[in-house]
Design an enzyme around this catalytic site. Sequence first.
Site, short mmCIF file in Angstrom:
data_model
loop_
_atom_site.label_atom_id
_atom_site.label_comp_id
_atom_site.label_asym_id
_atom_site.label_seq_id
_atom_site.Cartn_x
_atom_site.Cartn_y
_atom_site.Cartn_z
NE ARG A 162 -7.99 8.07 1.29
CZ ARG A 162 -8.70 9.11 0.63
NH1 ARG A 162 -8.10 10.25 0.62
NH2 ARG A 162 -10.02 8.88 0.02
NE ARG A 214 -3.85 -0.36 0.12
CZ ARG A 214 -5.03 -0.33 0.70
NH1 ARG A 214 -5.27 -1.48 1.38
NH2 ARG A 214 -5.70 0.53 1.13
CG ASP A 272 -8.65 -2.44 -4.12
OD1 ASP A 272 -8.05 -1.82 -3.27
OD2 ASP A 272 -9.41 -3.49 -3.98
NE ARG A 290 -9.98 7.89 -3.50
CZ ARG A 290 -11.24 8.23 -3.66
NH1 ARG A 290 -11.76 9.19 -4.50
NH2 ARG A 290 -12.11 7.34 -3.10
CE1 TYR A 306 -13.44 -6.56 1.39
CE2 TYR A 306 -11.79 -7.91 0.84
CZ TYR A 306 -12.12 -7.08 1.65
OH TYR A 306 -11.38 -6.14 2.46
#
Length: 340
Positions: A28, A24, A74, A37, A150
């Site tokens: 952010r 990751r 992702d 973003r 998921y």
Amino acid sequence: MKNDLILRAVRGEKTERVPVWLMRQAGRILPGYRKIRESVKDFQELVKTPELACAATLEPVDILGVDAAIIFSDILVVPEAMGLDYQMLESRGPIFEKTIQTEKDIDAIRVGSTENWTYLLDAIKLTRKELNDRVPLIGFAGSPWTIFAYMTEGKGSKTFSIAKRMLYSEPEMAHKLLDKITQTTIKYLKDQVAAGAQIVQLFDSWGGILSPESYEEFSLPYIAKICNELSPLVPVIAFPKGAFFSAKAIAKLNCAAICLDWTVDPKEARQLLPGKTLQGNLDPCVLYAKPSVIKSKTYKMLDQFGTQNYIANLGHGVYPDIPMENVKHFIDCVKQYPQA
Ligand code: CP3
């Protein structure tokens, strides 16, 4: 390749310095990412625009100095390619509109194919060109069990009881879905390699919520299938997060490297996973601490793993609120570690 440290480490060849990257790393924590973003309608627009995905992939290489790039995408691209649309909600994570509950639902989704992820292949090709062999490019996918979780839950969960209920009450149906996800994932990763991914990592983020018996029935065999298909093409890194209870079975995977979370003792991992390159496993929360603590914990980790057959990383993805300076300090500490 100008910096091939990770490729050498993953193949078990000698390295003059421990290579380092972060799961990751494109996210952010970085100012450029936050800017990109804000410029898009949603997360998918970023993932599906090759120029933007490429820019997000390169930023950590440029400003953090990591020894590998990981393509910006992702793991949820796979369920989407199979026909389940998701939304990424600000600070709440992914939500799927439909979930898989019945045999009919499984029949209604497809095995994904190249036309469902061309944007990713374009992003990989563009990124390889822009990287110009500065560092290797890592491709990735979720493990079939993690994707299954998921698809059946429709979002993250503390207990994953909907997903686990299917394993215990409808095991044949569960295997049917896992098989369909596995077929898709194999195609998906082979396409990434053909487009230019030089290593692939499989994230089994939710392996650790299973019992050893369930793990070895519902997660590991599918990871093994993917490893068998991909290992002849590129080095494979498996990340069985929280599932070190099955270390003996994990040791038998046909993969080059195992990524470890922070609950695993490095020395025990060396004993239980002979012949594998190891990757990890600093607790990401160490990076909230002051620089001297980051340095001592990082050095201790390198003392324990040793400098060969090893790739320094965190034991999970970096958290978005960790200061970038601390991330940079961690990377610099690995690079400055004195090596004989
Ligand atoms: O590593 C990288 O820098 C490459 C990109 C990458 C992302 N997700 C981008 C992302 C990778 C390798 C992933 C993997 C991923 N995605 C995993 C496996 C690793 C893990 O953390 O266990 C999982 C479980 C997911 C699913 C996912 N994606 C969740 C649960 C969330 C929301 C919560 C969160 O962590 O932000 C995401 C969103 C996501 N994926 C973001 C990024 C940069 C943040 C989204 C945003 O900016 O709005």
